[in-house]
Write a protein that holds these residues in place. Structure first.
Motif, PDB file in Angstrom:
ATOM      1  N   SER A   1      12.807   8.883  -4.545  1.00 14.39           N
ATOM      2  CA  SER A   1      13.007  10.323  -4.667  1.00 14.39           C
ATOM      3  C   SER A   1      11.950  11.022  -3.806  1.00 14.39           C
ATOM      4  N   GLU A   2      12.115  12.301  -3.604  1.00 14.64           N
ATOM      5  CA  GLU A   2      11.211  13.074  -2.755  1.00 14.64           C
ATOM      6  C   GLU A   2       9.808  13.146  -3.354  1.00 14.64           C
ATOM      7  N   SER A   3       8.793  12.911  -2.506  1.00 12.71           N
ATOM      8  CA  SER A   3       7.407  13.146  -2.920  1.00 12.71           C
ATOM      9  C   SER A   3       7.065  14.607  -2.637  1.00 12.71           C
ATOM     10  N   THR A   4       6.422  15.269  -3.586  1.00 13.44           N
ATOM     11  CA  THR A   4       6.053  16.675  -3.419  1.00 13.44           C
ATOM     12  C   THR A   4       4.596  16.849  -3.838  1.00 13.44           C
ATOM     13  N   PRO A   5       4.012  18.016  -3.589  1.00  8.57           N
ATOM     14  CA  PRO A   5       2.646  18.263  -4.066  1.00  8.57           C
ATOM     15  C   PRO A   5       2.536  18.298  -5.591  1.00  8.57           C
ATOM     16  N   TYR A   6       3.700  18.339  -6.287  1.00  9.81           N
ATOM     17  CA  TYR A   6       3.683  18.497  -7.736  1.00  9.81           C
ATOM     18  C   TYR A   6       4.253  17.287  -8.492  1.00  9.81           C
ATOM     19  N   SER A   7       4.894  16.373  -7.764  1.00  9.44           N
ATOM     20  CA  SER A   7       5.503  15.233  -8.452  1.00  9.44           C
ATOM     21  C   SER A   7       5.420  13.969  -7.605  1.00  9.44           C
TER      22      SER A   7
ATOM     23  N   SER B   1       0.833  -1.209   0.000  1.00  8.54           N
ATOM     24  CA  SER B   1       0.000   0.000   0.000  1.00  8.54           C
ATOM     25  C   SER B   1       0.866   1.258   0.000  1.00  8.54           C
ATOM     26  N   LYS B   2       1.953   1.246   0.744  1.00  8.48           N
ATOM     27  CA  LYS B   2       2.839   2.409   0.793  1.00  8.48           C
ATOM     28  C   LYS B   2       3.568   2.618  -0.536  1.00  8.48           C
ATOM     29  N   PHE B   3       4.044   1.524  -1.134  1.00  6.39           N
ATOM     30  CA  PHE B   3       4.707   1.626  -2.440  1.00  6.39           C
ATOM     31  C   PHE B   3       3.750   2.200  -3.484  1.00  6.39           C
ATOM     32  N   TRP B   4       2.510   1.711  -3.467  1.00  9.17           N
ATOM     33  CA  TRP B   4       1.534   2.181  -4.455  1.00  9.17           C
ATOM     34  C   TRP B   4       1.270   3.676  -4.281  1.00  9.17           C
ATOM     35  N   VAL B   5       1.076   4.090  -3.033  1.00  8.50           N
ATOM     36  CA  VAL B   5       0.803   5.503  -2.763  1.00  8.50           C
ATOM     37  C   VAL B   5       2.002   6.365  -3.158  1.00  8.50           C
ATOM     38  N   LYS B   6       3.213   5.951  -2.778  1.00  7.63           N
ATOM     39  CA  LYS B   6       4.400   6.734  -3.096  1.00  7.63           C
ATOM     40  C   LYS B   6       4.571   6.935  -4.599  1.00  7.63           C
ATOM     41  N   MET B   7       4.278   5.881  -5.384  1.00  5.79           N
ATOM     42  CA  MET B   7       4.558   5.925  -6.816  1.00  5.79           C
ATOM     43  C   MET B   7       3.381   6.396  -7.664  1.00  5.79           C
ATOM     44  N   ASN B   8       2.217   6.568  -7.049  1.00  5.97           N
ATOM     45  CA  ASN B   8       1.028   6.942  -7.826  1.00  5.97           C
ATOM     46  C   ASN B   8       0.321   8.195  -7.344  1.00  5.97           C
ATOM     47  N   MET B   9       0.772   8.772  -6.221  1.00  8.72           N
ATOM     48  CA  MET B   9       0.099   9.952  -5.688  1.00  8.72           C
ATOM     49  C   MET B   9       1.120  11.020  -5.334  1.00  8.72           C
ATOM     50  N   THR B  10       0.671  12.261  -5.350  1.00  5.49           N
ATOM     51  CA  THR B  10       1.497  13.370  -4.891  1.00  5.49           C
ATOM     52  C   THR B  10       1.081  13.728  -3.467  1.00  5.49           C
ATOM     53  N   ILE B  11       1.972  14.406  -2.752  1.00  6.65           N
ATOM     54  CA  ILE B  11       1.682  14.789  -1.370  1.00  6.65           C
ATOM     55  C   ILE B  11       0.397  15.619  -1.306  1.00  6.65           C
ATOM     56  N   GLY B  12      -0.511  15.223  -0.411  1.00  9.79           N
ATOM     57  CA  GLY B  12      -1.760  15.956  -0.244  1.00  9.79           C
ATOM     58  C   GLY B  12      -2.890  15.502  -1.151  1.00  9.79           C
ATOM     59  N   GLN B  13      -2.599  14.625  -2.099  1.00  9.63           N
ATOM     60  CA  GLN B  13      -3.636  14.150  -3.018  1.00  9.63           C
ATOM     61  C   GLN B  13      -4.617  13.222  -2.300  1.00  9.63           C
ATOM     62  N   ASN B  14      -5.887  13.276  -2.721  1.00  8.21           N
ATOM     63  CA  ASN B  14      -6.940  12.459  -2.125  1.00  8.21           C
ATOM     64  C   ASN B  14      -7.581  11.536  -3.142  1.00  8.21           C
TER      65      ASN B  14
ATOM     66  N   LEU C   1     -15.110   5.950   0.376  1.00  6.23           N
ATOM     67  CA  LEU C   1     -16.511   5.965   0.811  1.00  6.23           C
ATOM     68  C   LEU C   1     -16.960   7.408   0.979  1.00  6.23           C
ATOM     69  N   GLY C   2     -17.143   8.081  -0.139  1.00  8.54           N
ATOM     70  CA  GLY C   2     -17.550   9.478  -0.100  1.00  8.54           C
ATOM     71  C   GLY C   2     -16.532  10.328   0.649  1.00  8.54           C
ATOM     72  N   ASP C   3     -17.028  11.169   1.580  1.00  6.41           N
ATOM     73  CA  ASP C   3     -16.155  12.022   2.372  1.00  6.41           C
ATOM     74  C   ASP C   3     -15.818  11.402   3.718  1.00  6.41           C
ATOM     75  N   LYS C   4     -16.211  10.154   3.940  1.00 10.89           N
ATOM     76  CA  LYS C   4     -16.001   9.507   5.237  1.00 10.89           C
ATOM     77  C   LYS C   4     -14.760   8.616   5.278  1.00 10.89           C
ATOM     78  N   PHE C   5     -14.278   8.193   4.143  1.00  9.02           N
ATOM     79  CA  PHE C   5     -13.045   7.389   4.080  1.00  9.02           C
ATOM     80  C   PHE C   5     -12.296   7.786   2.826  1.00  9.02           C
ATOM     81  N   LEU C   6     -11.098   8.339   3.020  1.00  7.23           N
ATOM     82  CA  LEU C   6     -10.282   8.794   1.906  1.00  7.23           C
ATOM     83  C   LEU C   6      -8.885   8.181   1.981  1.00  7.23           C
ATOM     84  N   ILE C   7      -8.294   7.994   0.813  1.00  6.06           N
ATOM     85  CA  ILE C   7      -6.862   7.743   0.732  1.00  6.06           C
ATOM     86  C   ILE C   7      -6.221   9.107   0.570  1.00  6.06           C
ATOM     87  N   HIS C   8      -5.541   9.567   1.597  1.00  8.43           N
ATOM     88  CA  HIS C   8      -4.971  10.921   1.638  1.00  8.43           C
ATOM     89  C   HIS C   8      -3.477  10.796   1.930  1.00  8.43           C
TER      90      HIS C   8
END
Length: 216
Positions: free
Chosen positions: A120-126, A21-34, A38-45
């Protein structure tokens, strides 16, 4: 290996789910991405923290190093304790609860020890890159822990007459955490809930053994 199979399987499953789960998030999401699950009650953030569980921090570079070393010592201690409990046939439920705590602690140590070296560093843009050409974003034991599970179940505003926080916004549950944090929390919670049963059985077994010795 009798008695070790179930704890080892549980530890392996927790570590695999946590790290995948951590590898997937690191390689597929940017910092702060949601991502809404389950609507607004459960998010991957996606956030990262250099400190403790549930997004708490332990200040500075030396604080981070101290925390990482402390985690390693704690995991070694828990691992030895788990081995002792299995060898001496403690309550199976208690052993599995300790295995949960061990797996969770080890899962977060992996982040701290190695993620700075391999990502590499995760940022809000990369998004992060695995094994970047220029090397990772931090040295050994200085990596950041990846958190992503977010449950903002209830939000609102405290009434103006409420002491201290009157008129301020509130949210439950605010912390962002990961599978490893969950494993630790569940293990501790179950030990607290069932401690009387666990330790009553241990006391009964030891009393029975002592009675047999005296009779002989």
């Amino acid at each position: 290996m009798k008695g070790y199979s179930k704890p080892l399987i549980l530890i392996t499953i927790i570590l695999l789910v946590d790290q995948l789960s951590k590898f997937w998030v690191k390689m597929n999401m940017t910092i702060g991405q949601n991502f809404k699950v389950l609507g607004d009650k459960f998010l991957i953030h996606f956030i990262e923290n250099p400190g403790m569980a549930y997004g708490m921090e332990f200040g500075g570079e030396y604080g981070k190093l101290f925390l990482s070393v402390f985690r390693i010592i704690a995991v070694i201690g828990i691992g030895y304790g788990l081995h002792y409990m299995i060898k001496n046939k403690y309550n199976r439920g208690f052993i599995l609860n300790v295995a949960l705590i061990f797996a969770g602690a080890l899962g977060n140590i992996i982040d701290s020890a190695f993620y700075g070296l391999i990502f590499s560093e995760s940022t809000p843009y990369s998004k992060a890159v695995l094994f970047p050409d220029g090397g990772g974003y931090a040295s050994f034991l200085h990596g950041k822990v990846v958190d992503m599970l977010y449950f903002p179940l209830v939000s609102g505003t405290f009434p103006t007459w409420f002491p201290i926080w009157g008129g301020e916004n509130f949210m439950f549950f605010r912390p962002v955490f990961n599978i490893a944090d969950s494993a630790i929390s569940v293990g501790v919670f179950l030990i607290l809930i069932f401690q009387k049963r666990y330790f009553k059985e241990e006391h009964t077994e030891k009393t029975g053994v002592n009675s047999e010795i005296l009779e002989d």
